[in-house]
Design a protein around this motif. Structure first.
Motif, PDB file in Angstrom:
ATOM      1  N   LEU A 127       0.813  -1.041   0.064  1.00 17.04           N
ATOM      2  CA  LEU A 127       0.062   0.080   0.122  1.00 17.04           C
ATOM      3  C   LEU A 127       0.834   1.253   0.056  1.00 17.04           C
ATOM      4  N   LEU A 128       1.805   1.187   0.929  1.00 12.44           N
ATOM      5  CA  LEU A 128       2.738   2.385   1.125  1.00 12.44           C
ATOM      6  C   LEU A 128       3.599   2.776  -0.285  1.00 12.44           C
ATOM      7  N   LEU A 129       3.930   1.696  -0.680  1.00  9.68           N
ATOM      8  CA  LEU A 129       4.792   2.063  -1.995  1.00  9.68           C
ATOM      9  C   LEU A 129       3.998   2.189  -3.299  1.00  9.68           C
ATOM     10  N   SER A 130       2.764   1.748  -3.421  1.00 12.21           N
ATOM     11  CA  SER A 130       1.799   1.955  -4.189  1.00 12.21           C
ATOM     12  C   SER A 130       1.560   3.821  -4.332  1.00 12.21           C
ATOM     13  N   LEU A 131       1.250   4.084  -3.079  1.00 13.45           N
ATOM     14  CA  LEU A 131       0.837   5.559  -2.943  1.00 13.45           C
ATOM     15  C   LEU A 131       2.087   6.423  -3.184  1.00 13.45           C
ATOM     16  N   ARG A 132       3.321   5.926  -2.945  1.00 16.05           N
ATOM     17  CA  ARG A 132       4.230   6.717  -3.135  1.00 16.05           C
ATOM     18  C   ARG A 132       4.688   6.720  -4.752  1.00 16.05           C
ATOM     19  N   ALA A 133       4.578   5.381  -5.386  1.00 21.40           N
ATOM     20  CA  ALA A 133       4.818   5.479  -6.844  1.00 21.40           C
ATOM     21  C   ALA A 133       3.757   6.191  -7.565  1.00 21.40           C
ATOM     22  N   GLU A 134       2.525   6.620  -6.922  1.00 20.12           N
ATOM     23  CA  GLU A 134       1.636   7.293  -7.605  1.00 20.12           C
ATOM     24  C   GLU A 134       2.009   8.890  -7.362  1.00 20.12           C
ATOM     25  N   GLY A 135       3.116   9.119  -6.728  1.00 16.32           N
ATOM     26  CA  GLY A 135       3.358  10.648  -6.496  1.00 16.32           C
ATOM     27  C   GLY A 135       3.071  11.254  -5.335  1.00 16.32           C
ATOM     28  N   TYR A 136       2.618  10.509  -4.392  1.00 15.10           N
ATOM     29  CA  TYR A 136       2.086  11.048  -3.134  1.00 15.10           C
ATOM     30  C   TYR A 136       3.064  11.539  -2.469  1.00 15.10           C
ATOM     31  N   GLY A 137       3.195  12.466  -1.346  1.00 16.97           N
ATOM     32  CA  GLY A 137       4.142  12.979  -0.571  1.00 16.97           C
ATOM     33  C   GLY A 137       3.787  12.395   0.832  1.00 16.97           C
ATOM     34  N   LEU A 138       4.823  12.562   1.685  1.00 21.02           N
ATOM     35  CA  LEU A 138       4.677  12.020   3.079  1.00 21.02           C
ATOM     36  C   LEU A 138       3.485  12.454   3.841  1.00 21.02           C
ATOM     37  N   ALA A 139       2.904  13.748   3.574  1.00 23.16           N
ATOM     38  CA  ALA A 139       2.132  14.291   4.303  1.00 23.16           C
ATOM     39  C   ALA A 139       0.726  13.461   3.633  1.00 23.16           C
ATOM     40  N   GLU A 140       0.656  13.599   2.395  1.00 18.29           N
ATOM     41  CA  GLU A 140      -0.566  13.233   1.840  1.00 18.29           C
ATOM     42  C   GLU A 140      -0.741  11.702   2.248  1.00 18.29           C
ATOM     43  N   ILE A 141       0.339  10.724   2.260  1.00 22.75           N
ATOM     44  CA  ILE A 141       0.117   9.397   2.255  1.00 22.75           C
ATOM     45  C   ILE A 141      -0.361   9.348   4.020  1.00 22.75           C
ATOM     46  N   GLU A 142       0.392  10.291   4.954  1.00 22.18           N
ATOM     47  CA  GLU A 142      -0.019  10.389   6.300  1.00 22.18           C
ATOM     48  C   GLU A 142      -1.405  10.555   6.417  1.00 22.18           C
ATOM     49  N   ARG A 155       8.366   2.792   7.756  1.00 19.61           N
ATOM     50  CA  ARG A 155       7.775   1.805   7.247  1.00 19.61           C
ATOM     51  C   ARG A 155       8.047   1.771   5.729  1.00 19.61           C
ATOM     52  N   LEU A 156       8.129   3.061   5.161  1.00 21.98           N
ATOM     53  CA  LEU A 156       8.496   3.255   3.720  1.00 21.98           C
ATOM     54  C   LEU A 156      10.061   2.603   3.366  1.00 21.98           C
ATOM     55  N   HIS A 157      11.008   2.961   4.431  1.00 20.44           N
ATOM     56  CA  HIS A 157      12.303   2.378   4.184  1.00 20.44           C
ATOM     57  C   HIS A 157      12.332   0.940   4.246  1.00 20.44           C
ATOM     58  N   ARG A 158      11.601   0.299   5.240  1.00 15.48           N
ATOM     59  CA  ARG A 158      11.534  -0.932   5.349  1.00 15.48           C
ATOM     60  C   ARG A 158      11.071  -1.690   3.995  1.00 15.48           C
ATOM     61  N   ALA A 159       9.868  -0.906   3.530  1.00 14.70           N
ATOM     62  CA  ALA A 159       9.117  -1.430   2.403  1.00 14.70           C
ATOM     63  C   ALA A 159      10.245  -1.652   1.182  1.00 14.70           C
ATOM     64  N   ARG A 160      10.922  -0.448   0.956  1.00 14.82           N
ATOM     65  CA  ARG A 160      11.898  -0.570  -0.014  1.00 14.82           C
ATOM     66  C   ARG A 160      13.017  -1.287  -0.016  1.00 14.82           C
ATOM     67  N   ARG A 161      13.487  -1.688   1.511  1.00  9.51           N
ATOM     68  CA  ARG A 161      14.488  -2.532   1.642  1.00  9.51           C
ATOM     69  C   ARG A 161      14.100  -4.052   1.237  1.00  9.51           C
ATOM     70  N   SER A 162      12.838  -4.323   1.976  1.00 10.03           N
ATOM     71  CA  SER A 162      12.089  -5.450   1.496  1.00 10.03           C
ATOM     72  C   SER A 162      11.981  -5.949   0.175  1.00 10.03           C
ATOM     73  N   LEU A 163      11.318  -5.015  -0.759  1.00  4.53           N
ATOM     74  CA  LEU A 163      11.345  -5.041  -2.170  1.00  4.53           C
ATOM     75  C   LEU A 163      12.809  -5.586  -2.666  1.00  4.53           C
ATOM     76  N   ALA A 164      13.786  -4.769  -2.307  1.00  5.97           N
ATOM     77  CA  ALA A 164      15.219  -5.124  -2.931  1.00  5.97           C
ATOM     78  C   ALA A 164      15.611  -6.364  -2.552  1.00  5.97           C
ATOM     79  N   HIS A 165      15.391  -6.719  -1.163  1.00  6.89           N
ATOM     80  CA  HIS A 165      15.491  -8.036  -0.662  1.00  6.89           C
ATOM     81  C   HIS A 165      15.041  -9.279  -1.617  1.00  6.89           C
ATOM     82  N   HIS A 166      13.574  -8.929  -1.952  1.00  3.43           N
ATOM     83  CA  HIS A 166      12.874 -10.154  -2.743  1.00  3.43           C
ATOM     84  C   HIS A 166      13.533 -10.004  -4.261  1.00  3.43           C
TER      85      HIS A 166
END
Length: 184
Positions: A127-142, A155-166
């Motif tokens: 969810l977080l990476l999808s919203l970020r990919a759509e161009g939403y900023g942190l305030a909007e995602i919050e 959580r965004l950092h962990r999501a990116r790290r997890s995606l890179a790991h996969h």
């Protein structure tokens, strides 16, 4: 045929349907489920048009509703999992008209690897990476998710790290082949 061109649905919801659909596709990984999620969101929007009309940011309101519907869907799926068949070839491809067959095959493999890695992520990370990919900023995602900025950054950092790991796990060879007839 009904003309939606003059109603509140058309002015409040229709301008955001493409973005809602793109986010839903990223979250769910297939267009059929994404259409269902967007449809659920639209039904709730229609039932709450006065509230939506009073809202200063209808897009944020719609994404918040879609997020809640997505979470409900994932909870139901965990309680009664359904095994779905993945179709190897997608009907929709982003293909360059100048690319040759080898480049297209490589691009397809990379897209498939990214899609598979993305689908292995935790629901919240997707969810977080999808919203970020759509161009939403942190305030909007919050505002959409209700997650505080500091927690959201982590959580965004962990999501990116997890995606890179996969992705890295898919690129590493499973094991070294043993030579036939070799003595160890």
């Amino acid at each position: 045929m009904t003309d939606f061109g003059k109603g509140p649905f058309y002015t409040l919801v229709a301008p955001h349907l493409d973005r809602l659909f793109r986010v839903a596709c990223r979250l769910l990984g297939n267009t059929a489920d994404a259409r269902d999620l967007v449809q659920d969101t639209c039904v709730i929007a229609c039932e709450n048009l006065p509230e939506l009309a009073a809202n200063s940011n209808p897009e944020r309101w719609l994404l918040h509703v879609q997020r809640n519907r997505f979470i409900d869907r994932m909870r139901r799926r965990q309680k009664a999992p359904v095994v779905t068949l993945k179709v190897a070839a997608r009907a929709e491809r982003l293909v360059s008209s100048e690319a040759g067959p080898e480049e297209l095959l490589l691009q397809e493999d990379e897209e498939r690897a990214l899609d598979l890695a993305f689908q292995q992520l935790d629901d919240t990370h997707r969810l977080l990476l999808s919203l970020r990919a759509e161009g939403y900023g942190l305030a909007e995602i919050e505002a959409i998710t209700g997650i505080g900025k500091d927690v959201l950054r982590a959580r965004l950092h962990r999501a990116r790290r997890s995606l890179a790991h996969h992705l890295d796990a898919r690129q590493e060879p499973a094991s070294h082949p043993t030579l036939v007839g070799s003595k160890t």
